[in-house]
Design an enzyme around this catalytic site. Structure first.
Site, PDB file in Angstrom:
ATOM      1  N   ASP A   1       5.601  -1.264  -5.415  1.00  0.00           N
ATOM      2  CA  ASP A   1       5.208  -1.359  -4.005  1.00  0.00           C
ATOM      3  C   ASP A   1       6.324  -0.844  -3.100  1.00  0.00           C
ATOM      4  O   ASP A   1       6.727  -1.501  -2.148  1.00  0.00           O
ATOM      5  CB  ASP A   1       4.855  -2.805  -3.648  1.00  0.00           C
ATOM      6  CG  ASP A   1       4.022  -2.893  -2.378  1.00  0.00           C
ATOM      7  OD1 ASP A   1       3.514  -1.853  -1.928  1.00  0.00           O
ATOM      8  OD2 ASP A   1       3.884  -4.005  -1.837  1.00  0.00           O
TER       9      ASP A   1
ATOM     10  N   GLY B   1       1.850 -11.386   5.498  1.00  0.00           N
ATOM     11  CA  GLY B   1       1.364 -10.201   4.813  1.00  0.00           C
ATOM     12  C   GLY B   1       0.091 -10.491   4.052  1.00  0.00           C
ATOM     13  O   GLY B   1      -0.542 -11.538   4.206  1.00  0.00           O
ATOM     14  N   GLY B   2      -0.287  -9.542   3.194  1.00  0.00           N
ATOM     15  CA  GLY B   2      -1.536  -9.651   2.464  1.00  0.00           C
ATOM     16  C   GLY B   2      -1.534 -10.746   1.418  1.00  0.00           C
ATOM     17  O   GLY B   2      -2.589 -11.291   1.088  1.00  0.00           O
ATOM     18  N   MET B   3      -0.361 -11.088   0.851  1.00  0.00           N
ATOM     19  CA  MET B   3      -0.325 -12.086  -0.207  1.00  0.00           C
ATOM     20  C   MET B   3       0.506 -13.307   0.143  1.00  0.00           C
ATOM     21  O   MET B   3       0.445 -14.311  -0.561  1.00  0.00           O
ATOM     22  CB  MET B   3       0.219 -11.467  -1.492  1.00  0.00           C
ATOM     23  CG  MET B   3       1.652 -10.982  -1.395  1.00  0.00           C
ATOM     24  SD  MET B   3       2.264 -10.234  -2.933  1.00  0.00           S
ATOM     25  CE  MET B   3       2.561 -11.697  -3.898  1.00  0.00           C
TER      26      MET B   3
END
Length: 641
Positions: A141, A27-29
């Site tokens: 989120d 994912g993004g992080m």
């Protein structure tokens, strides 16, 4: 290329505990892996931060705080956080591993859900969020990717609080909270509270019912702009057969003004439950919509070949009302979605729609997919042999974690915990992981603490699993100043983990009056001082007194000195000098040159103890006014001003 070859982390042992087995997603992080917890013998999910975030100290600090907060959240519909650690630059959290798929996967496959199916998903999501809100946590989120649907049908919410940890980090293409579900206040002011989670859950409700998100744009910024400036449209505009009550709830949950939304997820859940109870079975299953789709498909392609189709089973929803009137956390099970065969013709689509409509009318939705599972029996507090016998009686198998856990309440060798938990579903003839108790944990106060320096002693207690307490001081004739003289409780005492141990530090021997030995022979003076508990050093000086006579001492008789400290005696007998007695002048405040000149004129010697090569006299020994023979050495102390 295999995962093991393409990802160097696969196969590694992190923190001496987690053996990484395979990569699940990126994912993004972070990247998510499955791993084996070698201490407890259970499979976990590891979320490992990307290296660009792991080197950011501020981010790592925020991440650890949020992970600790998430770990305190305990709810059946929340993915449990077990551990947080770092190893060789890999910052990670260990979480409950949920076998299954995300709601995003399900929506891609199904397109959209019926109201009954939507409520079966959203109710446990809101229950988990309500528990978080009650604990002061905000998810930040909420999105289909963070809603997990296990193979046994349970619904769980993941990543509580972690969006806040990355709030100041840059994640390409993503505004924190994921742009499609951001509340207007997150976009406009960068703030989030419980009502922000309510807004995202309202978007989730809309998307489940319609099969698409309410706002579209070519860039994330365009979508974010719509959250601030455009209302979420009514789901019935896309799906006309939906009742107006659902439109109203979506409108309230996604109100652009946060004050117009339910105050938190608990209030949203109560409104959703009230709505579900007020809808008819036909409305919950959208029978009218199914009939309309079937008629349209039949008119278009009647008579063509039809593919086989399975109807998803109906969930069992269990809610309890607390004594105070609130809703207790629900135990909600949703059947995992079937994997549909690809339809090869419009005819198959048509007849499949007819079959769906007929089944919807005759069956009314889902059934709990539980034919292949049983409830985990309670094995708690049983011995190992008793647990094995009970498991076999229930047709199940046990695996025991390599390392047990300490417990104040469960005896050594008895079952402390099981995975799955008692009452949770487990596959028939499946495995239960058992952790046995090691009994109460007790830690002895380390013997090495006694006699150690204060800082070293504190670290030894921390390393042993104990907590340094208060520090007091006392005089000691046997323990050097600055070292630990004793502990409370005493060394060797068995204590619970993190118990407080107080430290007593020695200040050395208690100061006592220095005997006056001026005029005594050096032998008598030495004997007197040693009997009083002092050490003796001598200096010979020129003096008119008899040879071997003490003519001065330091410290002087009017002072006190610590036990076992050294007393310096000036003894007559050194060559040189004329034997005359002089009075020591006051030299404090003079420059070095001035003081040395004064002493030279008085036939006295100078000896200095420099501090930073200072040039001002700050102290002297003997003191001003003391009678000493010529030739005596005056000790001077200097410092900068």
């Amino acid at each position: 290329m295999s995962t093991a070859l393409s990802d160097p982390l696969v196969g590694q042992l992190l923190d001496g505990r987690y053996r990484v087995t395979r990569r699940l997603a990126r994912g993004g992080m972070a990247t998510v892996y499955t791993a084996l917890d070698t201490r407890l013998g259970r499979e976990v999910a590891l979320k490992v931060m990307h290296p660009n975030l792991a080197v950011d100290r501020e981010f790592v600090s925020r991440f650890i705080r949020e992970a600790h907060a998430a770990a305190r959240l305990s709810h059946p519909a929340a993915v449990a956080v077990y551990d947080q650690s770092a190893d060789s630059g890999h910052v990670f959290i260990a979480m409950e591993y949920v076998r299954g798929r995300t709601l995003r996967d399900w929506l891609r496959e199904r397109g959209r859900l019926t109201p009954r199916e939507t409520f079966a998903v959203l109710e446990p999501v809101l229950a988990a969020l309500a528990a978080a809100h009650a604990a002061g946590l905000v998810h930040r989120d909420v999105k289909p990717e963070n809603v997990l649907i296990a193979d046994d049908g349970r619904v769980k919410v993941a990543d509580f609080g972690l969006a806040r940890a990355v709030s100041n980090a840059t994640v390409t293409g993503t505004l924190i909270g994921t742009v499609a579900y951001l509340s207007p206040e997150q976009v406009d002011r960068g703030t989030a509270d419980q009502r922000s989670d309510v807004y995202a859950a309202g978007i989730l409700l809309y998307e489940c019912l319609t099969g698409h998100q309410p706002h579209y744009g070519e860039t994330p910024l365009q979508i974010a702009y719509q959250h601030v400036n455009s209302d979420v449209p009514a789901p019935s505009l896309t799906r006309p057969t939906l009742p107006g009550e659902i439109d109203a709830l979506v409108r309230r949950a996604t109100c652009r003004n946060a004050a117009g939304r339910p105050a938190d997820a608990g209030e949203f859940l109560r409104e959703l439950l009230a709505l579900r109870r007020g809808l008819s079975a036909d409305a919950l299953d959208d029978v009218a919509g199914a009939q309309a789709a079937a008629e349209a498909a039949t008119t278009a392609v009647w008579g063509e070949e039809v593919a086989q189709h399975r109807t998803p089973a109906q969930p069992t929803l269990s809610f309890e009302t607390a004594s105070g009137g609130g809703i207790l956390p629900p135990t909600t099970v949703v059947a995992a979605p079937p994997r549909f065969a690809r339809r090869r013709s419009r005819g198959r689509l048509a007849l499949a729609a007819v079959v769906c409509a007929a089944l919807a009318l005759g069956v009314g939705g889902w059934r709990l997919a539980a034919d292949n599972s049983v409830s985990t029996p309670s094995l708690l507090n049983l011995s190992k042999d008793q647990a094995l016998t009970k498991a076999r009686t229930n047709g199940l198998q046990l695996r025991f974690a390599d390392a047990g856990q300490f417990s104040e309440n469960v005896g050594a060798g008895e079952v402390l915990s099981t995975d799955p938990l008692p009452g949770h579903p487990v596959a028939k003839h499946g495995w239960i992981t058992v952790v046995l108790s090691k009994g109460p944990e007790r830690i002895a106060v380390p013997a090495s603490v006694a006699g150690a320096g204060l800082d070293d002693a504190k670290q030894q207690l921390i390393d042993a699993g104990l907590s340094p307490g208060t520090v007091t001081h006392k005089y000691s004739d046997t323990v050097a100043a600055g070292q630990v003289a004793s502990t409370d409780p005493a060394v060797g005492t068995a204590l619970k983990r993190n118990a407080v141990v107080n430290l007593v530090v020695s200040d050395g021997g208690k100061p006592t009056a220095v005997p006056n030995v001026i005029g005594d022979s050096v032998d008598d003076a030495t004997r007197t001082l040693q009997q009083a508990g002092f050490q003796v050093a001598t200096q010979q000086v020129a003096s008119g007194a008899d040879s071997g006579t003490v003519v001065a001492q330091s410290p002087t008789p009017d002072q006190k000195a610590p036990h076992n400290s050294t007393i310096t005696l000036q003894v007559s007998g050194a060559p040189g000098g004329n034997g005359a007695m002089v009075t020591v002048p006051n030299l404090v405040g003079m420059s070095r040159e001035q003081a040395e000149q004064v002493l030279e004129r008085m036939n006295l010697e100078s000896d200095s103890s420099n501090f930073g090569f200072g040039n001002k006299v700050t102290g002297q020994d003997p003191k001003p006014g003391t009678q000493v023979p010529t030739g005596t050495t005056i000790h001077l102390q200097y410092a900068f001003f």
